[in-house]
Motif scaffolding. Structure first.
Motif, PDB file in Angstrom:
ATOM      1  N   ASP A 180      50.623  31.882  40.461  1.00 40.36           N
ATOM      2  CA  ASP A 180      49.386  32.034  39.749  1.00 40.36           C
ATOM      3  C   ASP A 180      49.420  33.577  39.316  1.00 40.36           C
ATOM      4  OD1 ASP A 180      47.964  29.576  40.091  1.00 40.36           O
ATOM      5  OD2 ASP A 180      47.516  30.026  42.221  1.00 40.36           O
ATOM      6  N   ALA A 181      49.082  33.958  37.996  1.00 41.41           N
ATOM      7  CA  ALA A 181      49.292  35.221  37.683  1.00 41.41           C
ATOM      8  C   ALA A 181      47.991  35.539  36.664  1.00 41.41           C
ATOM      9  CB  ALA A 181      50.607  35.157  36.674  1.00 41.41           C
ATOM     10  N   ARG A 182      47.647  36.856  36.843  1.00 41.35           N
ATOM     11  CA  ARG A 182      46.550  37.608  36.027  1.00 41.35           C
ATOM     12  C   ARG A 182      47.379  38.754  35.454  1.00 41.35           C
ATOM     13  NH1 ARG A 182      42.585  41.140  35.883  1.00 41.35           N
ATOM     14  NH2 ARG A 182      40.324  40.226  35.274  1.00 41.35           N
ATOM     15  N   GLY A 208      43.165  45.801  28.355  1.00 44.46           N
ATOM     16  CA  GLY A 208      41.997  45.163  28.321  1.00 44.46           C
ATOM     17  C   GLY A 208      41.874  43.544  27.828  1.00 44.46           C
ATOM     18  N   VAL A 209      42.981  43.256  27.295  1.00 46.04           N
ATOM     19  CA  VAL A 209      43.206  41.661  27.183  1.00 46.04           C
ATOM     20  C   VAL A 209      43.816  41.107  28.310  1.00 46.04           C
ATOM     21  CG1 VAL A 209      44.090  39.952  25.718  1.00 46.04           C
ATOM     22  CG2 VAL A 209      43.702  41.979  24.491  1.00 46.04           C
ATOM     23  N   VAL A 210      42.696  40.276  28.977  1.00 46.08           N
ATOM     24  CA  VAL A 210      43.184  39.503  30.215  1.00 46.08           C
ATOM     25  C   VAL A 210      43.855  37.988  29.794  1.00 46.08           C
ATOM     26  CG1 VAL A 210      42.303  38.748  32.679  1.00 46.08           C
ATOM     27  CG2 VAL A 210      41.367  40.838  31.476  1.00 46.08           C
ATOM     28  N   THR A 211      44.905  37.813  30.635  1.00 44.81           N
ATOM     29  CA  THR A 211      45.474  36.438  30.543  1.00 44.81           C
ATOM     30  C   THR A 211      45.647  35.976  31.622  1.00 44.81           C
ATOM     31  OG1 THR A 211      46.523  36.866  28.339  1.00 44.81           O
ATOM     32  CG2 THR A 211      47.166  35.085  29.606  1.00 44.81           C
ATOM     33  N   GLU A 212      45.138  34.770  32.078  1.00 45.77           N
ATOM     34  CA  GLU A 212      45.287  34.118  33.526  1.00 45.77           C
ATOM     35  C   GLU A 212      46.020  32.676  33.410  1.00 45.77           C
ATOM     36  OE1 GLU A 212      42.340  34.647  36.442  1.00 45.77           O
ATOM     37  OE2 GLU A 212      40.800  35.183  34.974  1.00 45.77           O
ATOM     38  N   LEU A 213      47.092  32.537  34.201  1.00 47.38           N
ATOM     39  CA  LEU A 213      47.836  31.433  34.404  1.00 47.38           C
ATOM     40  C   LEU A 213      47.564  30.742  35.775  1.00 47.38           C
ATOM     41  CD1 LEU A 213      51.466  32.796  32.914  1.00 47.38           C
ATOM     42  CD2 LEU A 213      49.361  31.680  31.683  1.00 47.38           C
ATOM     43  N   ARG A 214      47.326  29.579  35.792  1.00 48.62           N
ATOM     44  CA  ARG A 214      47.082  28.777  37.010  1.00 48.62           C
ATOM     45  C   ARG A 214      47.971  27.574  36.915  1.00 48.62           C
ATOM     46  NH1 ARG A 214      44.512  32.127  40.395  1.00 48.62           N
ATOM     47  NH2 ARG A 214      42.613  33.162  39.392  1.00 48.62           N
ATOM     48  N   GLY A 215      48.627  27.619  38.103  1.00 47.68           N
ATOM     49  CA  GLY A 215      49.330  26.445  38.406  1.00 47.68           C
ATOM     50  C   GLY A 215      50.862  26.456  37.681  1.00 47.68           C
ATOM     51  N   SER A 236      40.444  36.500  27.992  1.00 47.61           N
ATOM     52  CA  SER A 236      39.358  37.244  27.776  1.00 47.61           C
ATOM     53  C   SER A 236      39.350  38.676  27.810  1.00 47.61           C
ATOM     54  CB  SER A 236      38.388  36.666  29.178  1.00 47.61           C
ATOM     55  OG  SER A 236      38.888  37.588  30.304  1.00 47.61           O
ATOM     56  N   GLY A 237      38.326  39.269  27.443  1.00 46.02           N
ATOM     57  CA  GLY A 237      38.461  40.855  27.668  1.00 46.02           C
ATOM     58  C   GLY A 237      38.345  41.350  26.033  1.00 46.02           C
ATOM     59  N   SER A 238      38.660  42.547  26.112  1.00 48.71           N
ATOM     60  CA  SER A 238      38.695  43.367  24.865  1.00 48.71           C
ATOM     61  C   SER A 238      39.923  44.390  24.814  1.00 48.71           C
ATOM     62  CB  SER A 238      37.482  44.087  24.782  1.00 48.71           C
ATOM     63  OG  SER A 238      36.266  43.351  24.759  1.00 48.71           O
ATOM     64  N   ALA A 239      40.773  44.302  23.543  1.00 45.78           N
ATOM     65  CA  ALA A 239      42.045  45.080  23.453  1.00 45.78           C
ATOM     66  C   ALA A 239      41.493  46.528  23.633  1.00 45.78           C
ATOM     67  CB  ALA A 239      42.472  44.783  22.463  1.00 45.78           C
ATOM     68  N   PHE A 240      41.774  47.524  24.375  1.00 42.26           N
ATOM     69  CA  PHE A 240      41.546  48.824  24.667  1.00 42.26           C
ATOM     70  C   PHE A 240      40.168  49.131  24.911  1.00 42.26           C
ATOM     71  CE2 PHE A 240      45.274  48.246  21.764  1.00 42.26           C
ATOM     72  CZ  PHE A 240      46.195  48.909  22.458  1.00 42.26           C
ATOM     73  N   GLY A 241      39.453  47.991  25.462  1.00 41.99           N
ATOM     74  CA  GLY A 241      38.146  47.971  25.827  1.00 41.99           C
ATOM     75  C   GLY A 241      37.173  48.106  24.309  1.00 41.99           C
TER      76      GLY A 241
END
Length: 533
Positions: free
Chosen positions: A381-383, A388-395, A420-425
């Motif tokens: 699992d990785a985050r 600011g751009v959030v990518t989550e990998l599961r499994g 999710s999120g916003s690039a550079f906020g």
């Protein structure tokens, strides 16, 4: 305390007449590191040295414990030959113009995630593939790397017979449709007589040592001469204030056995945990929980650029992984957190080897990895938070296979992906989807789908050992095969991540200097160990 960065590399032996360095143990013991030994003081008792050095000695002496290689009577010689190769690589590296030009181009391509540029930069055409083949070998106190278009894989009976002999083959070709590239890489290194079995044996000795602070551990030393003295414990306590007594025993043992190397490593950050003492257990298994952390404030005095670089990583990556058998029982857990600058390894060990935990939390000390029901799986699992751009990998699942001569990982399916999120906020993820064709989640998922569809059953990474007959020289080979989709969005994310990972030339220089300092420190510790024996 490690020696100053400017300390000169030593030549540790005499020539064998073929440009390679050979060493007799008396010459080693007479010629190395008097200043370092003076700093370290008299060596600790032999039982403590044997305890601290057990993993490295297992690595070079083989499964039987008898010294190996050319009839040498002392395993110190094998350690020093490895140090000689490392010294030539760190302090005498020579790279020919073709290879150097390609490496510079690769850096630029990776910074831009330019797959087409990487492909075009490979200098040799080989059918549908473009390739770079290089060889490397030690020549006295130098290590030479040259392009060799016609080079064949390393041979333990030829080029590959000597420690440090190297063969590298990189290849790439565009896939039909022009939206992806196939990449292949293989790296072979001559390791003397060290193979996968020896690496596994050394890891088991390390496991025995790391949990030997548990009073009920079978390898807990009863001889007081094998236990560290109060001054060493105090030095370690100052560097690692969170350690408990069972942890302190192990870390102080290593600090006495490797005084210079341990001082250098503890100047980077503390060890926070080693083992968990469970008074309710029956003592047949010990719980390893090895946690270490970089501390930029501690690093800043000697490695200022590296300290700034580490502190600036932020939440770039948080990774949690586990090794599961076919019954989904965990045998290992591990983690990495770039924001906390912390790494972690956890397992229950029986006689130094991992054993599984069932769904009820019971440790199966009778389990043997070779008999466990497959297939093995590394599950991740990785985050990743890239500005600011959030990518989550599961499994994310990698199928694992191991034998005494080969270990491999294979990716066959894409993980679950959310963004999710916003690039550079400022720039929300949905707006990135508008500016760059495709949606963020879909393109990241396509990246893994393409990798899982790599020809031959999915992306794969393999390590294998090939040995000449009659306990002859060994070559360790690593191979990778991966199809990568050429996506503008993935390139954007990779470029922003590269700004964090590759932006500082000064930090890269300090990494190289740190490796050189570690080499000199281990050289001094080997000398001290040799004299104590």
């Amino acid at each position: 305390m490690a020696r100053p960065d400017g300390a000169s590399a030593r030549s540790l032996g005499a020539s064998d007449g073929g440009g390679r360095r050979r060493l007799a143990a008396p010459a080693l013991i007479a010629g190395l590191g008097a200043a370092a030994i003076a700093w370290a003081g008299p060596p600790p008792p032999r039982p403590l040295l044997d305890r601290g050095w057990a993993p490295l000695l297992r690595l070079v002496t083989g499964e039987t414990g008898a010294p190996r290689g050319d009839g040498q009577a002392d395993p110190v010689v094998a350690l020093v030959r490895g140090l000689e190769v490392a010294g030539a690589l760190l302090h005498g590296l020579e790279v020919d113009a073709t290879t150097r030009g390609f490496v510079d181009g690769v850096r630029r391509s990776l910074e831009r995630f330019d797959l087409g540029g990487f492909h075009k930069g490979l200098p040799h055409q080989d059918g549908a593939w473009r390739r770079l083949r290089v060889t490397g070998a030690r020549a006295g106190d130098r290590y030479r790397v040259v392009a060799a278009p016609g080079a064949r894989p390393l041979d333990p009976g030829g080029h590959g017979a000597l420690p440090g002999d190297l063969g590298l083959d990189l290849g790439a070709r565009p896939l039909p449709g022009g939206e992806a590239y196939a990449f292949a890489a293989s790296l072979g290194v001559g390791t003397g007589r060290v193979g996968l079995v020896d690496l596994a044996g050394a890891a088991r000795e390390a496991g025995r040592l790391l949990v030997s602070g548990d009073p009920r551990a079978p390898h807990r030393p009863r001889d007081r001469a094998a236990q560290p003295q109060p001054p060493a414990r105090l030095r370690v306590l100052e560097a690692c204030p969170r350690l408990r007594p069972e942890d302190m025993d192990v870390v102080a043992t290593l600090a006495e056995a490797f005084p210079e190397l341990s001082a250098l490593l503890l100047a980077l950050g503390p060890i926070e945990d080693v083992a968990v003492l469970d008074l309710a257990s029956d003592g047949r298994a010990q719980q390893l929980r090895l946690v270490a952390r970089l501390e930029p404030e501690r690093m800043a005095g000697r490695w200022p650029a590296l300290a700034r670089h580490a502190a600036g990583l932020g939440p770039l990556l948080r990774l949690d992984g586990r090794l599961l058998d076919g019954d989904r029982r965990p045998w290992l857990r591990f983690g990495l957190d770039t924001e906390a600058l912390r790494v972690r390894l956890e397992a229950f060990l029986h006689d130094g080897a991992p054993v599984p935990v069932d769904g009820r939390g019971r440790v199966d000390v009778e389990a043997v990895a070779a008999d466990a029901r497959g297939p093995w799986t590394v599950e991740l699992d990785a985050r990743s938070d890239v500005n600011g751009v959030v990518t989550e990998l599961r499994g994310l699942r990698l199928e694992a296979e191991t034998t005494s001569l080969e270990a491999s990982l294979r990716l066959r399916a894409a993980p679950q992906v959310t963004t999710s999120g916003s690039a550079f906020g400022v720039i929300p993820a949905w707006l990135i989807d508008v500016v760059i064709p495709g949606d963020l989640e879909g393109l990241v998922r396509d990246f893994f789908v393409t990798a899982a569809a790599t020809e031959g059953g999915g992306a794969r990474w393999t390590v294998r050992a090939r040995q000449a007959p009659d306990d002859g020289p060994t070559v360790l080979e690593a191979e990778a095969r991966l199809d990568v989709r050429d996506s503008a969005l993935v390139a954007f994310v990779a470029r922003v991540a590269g700004m964090k990972l590759l932006k500082s030339d000064a930090a890269r220089d300090e990494v190289w200097a740190l490796l050189g300092a570690a080499h000199r420190a281990l050289e001094a510790d080997v000398t001290r160990f040799a004299r104590a024996r």
